[in-house]
Write a protein that holds these residues in place. Structure first.
Motif, short mmCIF file in Angstrom:
data_model
loop_
_atom_site.label_atom_id
_atom_site.label_comp_id
_atom_site.label_asym_id
_atom_site.label_seq_id
_atom_site.Cartn_x
_atom_site.Cartn_y
_atom_site.Cartn_z
N LYS A 38 -1.70 2.22 -6.40
CA LYS A 38 -0.40 2.72 -6.83
C LYS A 38 -0.52 4.02 -7.62
CE LYS A 38 2.14 -1.65 -6.81
NZ LYS A 38 2.97 -1.26 -5.67
N LEU A 39 -1.63 4.18 -8.34
CA LEU A 39 -1.87 5.40 -9.11
C LEU A 39 -2.62 6.45 -8.29
CD1 LEU A 39 -2.79 3.76 -12.54
CD2 LEU A 39 -0.62 4.82 -11.88
N GLN A 40 -2.77 6.18 -6.98
CA GLN A 40 -3.35 7.15 -6.04
C GLN A 40 -4.81 7.48 -6.33
OE1 GLN A 40 -1.36 7.90 -3.44
NE2 GLN A 40 0.29 6.74 -4.39
N SER A 65 8.03 8.69 0.09
CA SER A 65 8.99 8.28 1.12
C SER A 65 9.17 6.77 1.18
CB SER A 65 8.51 8.78 2.49
OG SER A 65 7.22 8.26 2.78
N GLY A 66 8.38 6.02 0.41
CA GLY A 66 8.50 4.57 0.40
C GLY A 66 7.87 3.93 1.62
N VAL A 68 8.59 0.49 9.88
CA VAL A 68 9.32 0.63 11.14
C VAL A 68 8.38 1.09 12.25
CG1 VAL A 68 11.08 1.97 12.35
CG2 VAL A 68 11.57 1.03 10.09
N LYS A 69 7.57 2.10 11.97
CA LYS A 69 6.65 2.61 12.99
C LYS A 69 5.62 1.54 13.39
CE LYS A 69 7.03 7.49 11.68
NZ LYS A 69 6.31 8.67 11.12
N ALA A 104 0.82 -1.22 0.00
CA ALA A 104 0.00 0.00 0.00
C ALA A 104 0.85 1.26 0.00
CB ALA A 104 -0.93 0.00 1.21
N THR A 105 2.02 1.21 0.64
CA THR A 105 2.86 2.41 0.76
C THR A 105 4.04 2.44 -0.21
OG1 THR A 105 4.12 1.33 2.54
CG2 THR A 105 2.26 2.71 3.19
#
Length: 368
Positions: A254-256, A39-40, A46-47, A33-34
């Motif tokens: 991916k294309l928002q 920012s990848g 991590v969060k 999803a990200t």
């Protein structure tokens, strides 16, 4: 902190393994999803892992205290979280037109997420004697529970956060139903429930929230405007067909085209990539987890544990159900995260706190 080996033996490993599988699916889905973000995925993953570790530590702490002791301090937990919710309105971080987060030493969290398990603890503490005595709740008996419920509910609506407020209210109603109510109480609640939407429409709901309801009732009225994102979410789910497009191959997110596809609309990412077959397995995993929660409620040593476990099961069930229905346009769009799956540290930690309480209740039916 050392954990008694007997406690580890009596842990519900079915619930733990089921939850770990759901979290692993959520982590994989979050990477996809990200992946298209500037920012990848790295920062998000991590969060999310940090939040998971915090949640696991809290589970280890929770299972070392008798749930009856924790319920006895429910008022303290409630007032701490309630104060944090009040603080949000005064000092909270604003984002996306809402003020829901507090930042302390650079760490932001959403206090309203933690009111859900804490409120279940508090209401169970208030109601369990009635259930033990098999006394049906009259109109006067529900006044105090509603005061404890409506106080944070109103503050959460002011943030505004209709989704979290809705879960808080529905879980409280589910607990009252579980304990049992008189016919007169049902009649009054139905009457109030009939009038409440009218009052909310006139005095509470924001214009954008009303627009979401209009869109739900007639999505084609403005398909290129306010109904655009909902339409795209439906397209994403449908485009997965039976087997899906494949992991990391989804195009709609991916294309928002889909808003908040890493949080509230994250199910659309999974459905597009894994299709109908993957969604069926996904649903079965959630239903198995919820069924296990209800089994813990059924087998609990006392009515206090039974009510707590049922309330926690309802939190998971309602969030899962409403989130998925929202993504496929069978419910209006509201901000409700998908447990274990949606990105968000506060949401994940809150769910893991609920898991800790469920493990606690199940464990101690062997220890009395």
């Amino acid at each position: 902190m050392r954990v008694d080996k007997r406690k580890l033996y009596h842990l519900d490993w079915y619930l733990i393994i089921n939850g770990l599988i759901l979290f692993a699916i959520g982590l994989m889905n979050l990477i996809s999803a990200t992946s298209s973000f500037y920012s990848g995925s790295y920062g998000f993953i991590v969060k999310q892992l940090v939040a998971f570790c915090v949640g696991v530590i809290l589970i280890a702490v929770i299972i070392n205290f008798d749930y009856r002791t924790l319920a006895g301090h429910a008022h303290v937990f409630y007032f701490i979280i309630f104060a944090a919710v009040v603080l949000v309105l005064v000092w909270g971080m604003a984002a996306g037109g809402a003020r829901r987060w507090i930042s302390i030493f650079g760490i932001s969290f959403q206090p309203s997420e933690f009111i859900k398990p804490v409120l279940v603890l508090l209401l169970a503490c208030i109601l369990h004697e009635k259930k033990r005595e098999k006394v049906l709740l009259g109109p006067r008996d529900v006044v105090v529970p509603f005061v404890w419920t409506l106080s944070p509910f109103v503050l959460i609506l002011l943030q505004p956060d209709l989704g979290t407020g809705l879960i808080v209210l529905l879980v409280s109603l589910a607990l009252l139903w579980f304990v049992g109510m008189k016919k007169s109480t049902y009649a009054i609640l139905i009457a109030v429930g009939t009038l409440l939407p009218l009052v909310a429409w006139r005095y509470v709901l924001k214009p954008y929230q009303k627009q979401r309801i209009y869109t739900f009732l007639n999505i084609d009225a403005d398909p290129l405007g306010v109904g655009y994102h909902t339409k795209q979410a439906m397209i994403a789910v449908g485009s997965g067909k039976f087997f899906g497009k494949g992991y990391m191959q989804g195009t709609q997110h991916k294309l928002q085209f889909i808003p908040e596809h890493h949080t509230d609309f994250i199910y659309t990412v999974f459905a597009e990539e894994w299709g109908f077959l993957g969604s069926i397995i996904f649903f079965l995993l959630f239903l198995t987890f919820i069924r296990r929660c209800l089994k813990i409620s059924q087998d609990a040593h006392d009515d206090l544990g039974s009510i707590i476990a049922f309330g926690l099961a309802m939190i998971i069930f309602l969030q899962f159900t409403i989130n998925v229905l929202m993504a496929i346009h069978l419910a209006p769009v509201v901000g409700i995260p998908l447990p274990f799956i949606s990105y968000g540290g506060s949401s994940l930690i809150s769910v893991l706190v609920s898991v800790g309480l469920l493990l606690n209740i199940n464990m101690r039916r062997y220890m009395f």
